[in-house]
Design an enzyme around this catalytic site. Structure first.
Site, PDB file in Angstrom:
ATOM      1  N   LYS A  53      -3.720  10.089  11.920  1.00  0.00           N
ATOM      2  CA  LYS A  53      -4.669  10.078  12.195  1.00  0.00           C
ATOM      3  C   LYS A  53      -5.194  11.143  12.354  1.00  0.00           C
ATOM      4  CE  LYS A  53      -4.540   5.149  13.561  1.00  0.00           C
ATOM      5  NZ  LYS A  53      -4.994   4.078  14.222  1.00  0.00           N
ATOM      6  N   ARG A  76       6.191   0.137   8.672  1.00  0.00           N
ATOM      7  CA  ARG A  76       6.357  -0.116  10.324  1.00  0.00           C
ATOM      8  C   ARG A  76       7.131   0.314  11.832  1.00  0.00           C
ATOM      9  NH1 ARG A  76       0.585  -1.479  10.709  1.00  0.00           N
ATOM     10  NH2 ARG A  76       1.185  -3.483  11.611  1.00  0.00           N
ATOM     11  N   THR A 118       1.409  -1.029  17.441  1.00  0.00           N
ATOM     12  CA  THR A 118       0.110  -0.468  18.032  1.00  0.00           C
ATOM     13  C   THR A 118       0.131   0.198  19.284  1.00  0.00           C
ATOM     14  OG1 THR A 118      -0.781  -2.303  16.578  1.00  0.00           O
ATOM     15  CG2 THR A 118      -2.736  -1.266  17.616  1.00  0.00           C
ATOM     16  N   HIS A 130      -1.798   5.312  10.727  1.00  0.00           N
ATOM     17  CA  HIS A 130      -1.416   3.996  10.440  1.00  0.00           C
ATOM     18  C   HIS A 130      -1.112   4.169   9.275  1.00  0.00           C
ATOM     19  CE1 HIS A 130      -3.476   1.141   8.780  1.00  0.00           C
ATOM     20  NE2 HIS A 130      -3.644   1.084   7.487  1.00  0.00           N
TER      21      HIS A 130
END
EC number: 2.7.4.6
Length: 237
Positions: free
Chosen positions: A95, A171, A177, A201
């Site tokens: 990001k 992940r 998160t 992400h």
């Protein structure tokens, strides 16, 4: 059954077939059929014990026993191209905060050190409309507008990574998160502090990965190739 098991079974089966290549038992493909039945039913069929005869006598029982013991005999003729097709692909994006903080090489290095292969990469500044497409599943959430504003606020490094288990383990590499809940050793656990600036992400499942890859990349922007490191990572000979 994992592709690693398939590879091991394939190598073992080819070795057995090579050593017994003159035996009618093997040349007529009966071993494959018998082993497939054993794998599917857990029982050795009666005919399997009767097919050990050849024109020159009996085939060694040890070869027959060894072949019938292969749990993946039905897959033993798969070649390297077929195995490569089993590799997963996932979408990973660094990001704007990760880009501005100079973390691109750090993040890429973590995926490469794991053994995953980069098959697509680009740098772009997505529009807000594009960001809304990316986060479409969150459009009813109160933070949706803020997410889209942030993703479209600066350059994003979009990537596609390939490898066995890359979606699930990707992940894990990324972390939770909320960076405060991410384990040390994960990207967010080591490099981020707050949810709104969690730097990366990653697709959360096969369908999501497929959709996100098709959104961010055209088919011709992705490459397929065999890395020289794959035999050392996956044990392919």
């Amino acid at each position: 059954m994992s592709s690693q098991i398939c590879r091991s079974a394939s190598r073992a089966a080819r070795s057995l077939l090579s050593s017994a290549k003159n035996a009618r038992f093997f040349s007529e493909g009966r071993a494959i059929g018998a082993a497939s039945v054993v794998h599917a039913t857990g029982k050795v069929p009666q005919y399997a014990s009767n097919f050990g005869k050849s024109g020159s006598g009996f085939v060694s029982n040890s070869w027959i026993t060894g072949l019938l013991a292969l749990p993946a005999a039905a897959f033993m003729l798969q070649d390297q191209e077929a195995l490569a097709a089993e590799m997963e692909r996932t979408f990973i994006a660094i990001k704007p905060d990760g880009v501005q903080r100079g973390l691109i090489s750090e993040i890429i290095t973590r995926f490469e050190r794991k053994g995953y292969k980069l098959v697509g990469i680009k740098v772009m500044v997505p529009s807000k409309g594009f960001a809304q497409k990316h986060y479409h599943d969150l459009k009813e959430r109160p933070f949706f507008n803020g997410l889209c504003n942030f993703l479209s606020s600066g350059p994003v490094v979009a990537m596609v990574w390939e490898g066995e288990g890359v979606i699930r383990y990707g992940r894990k590499l990324i972390g939770a998160t909320d960076p405060q809940k991410s384990e040390p050793g994960t990207i967010r656990g080591d490099l981020a502090v707050v949810v709104g600036r969690n730097i990366i992400h990653g697709s959360d499942g096969p369908e999501t990965a497929k959709d996100e890859i098709s959104l961010w990349f055209k088919p011709e922007e992705l490459v397929s190739y065999t890395s020289n490191a794959e035999k050392w990572i996956y044990g392919q000979n």
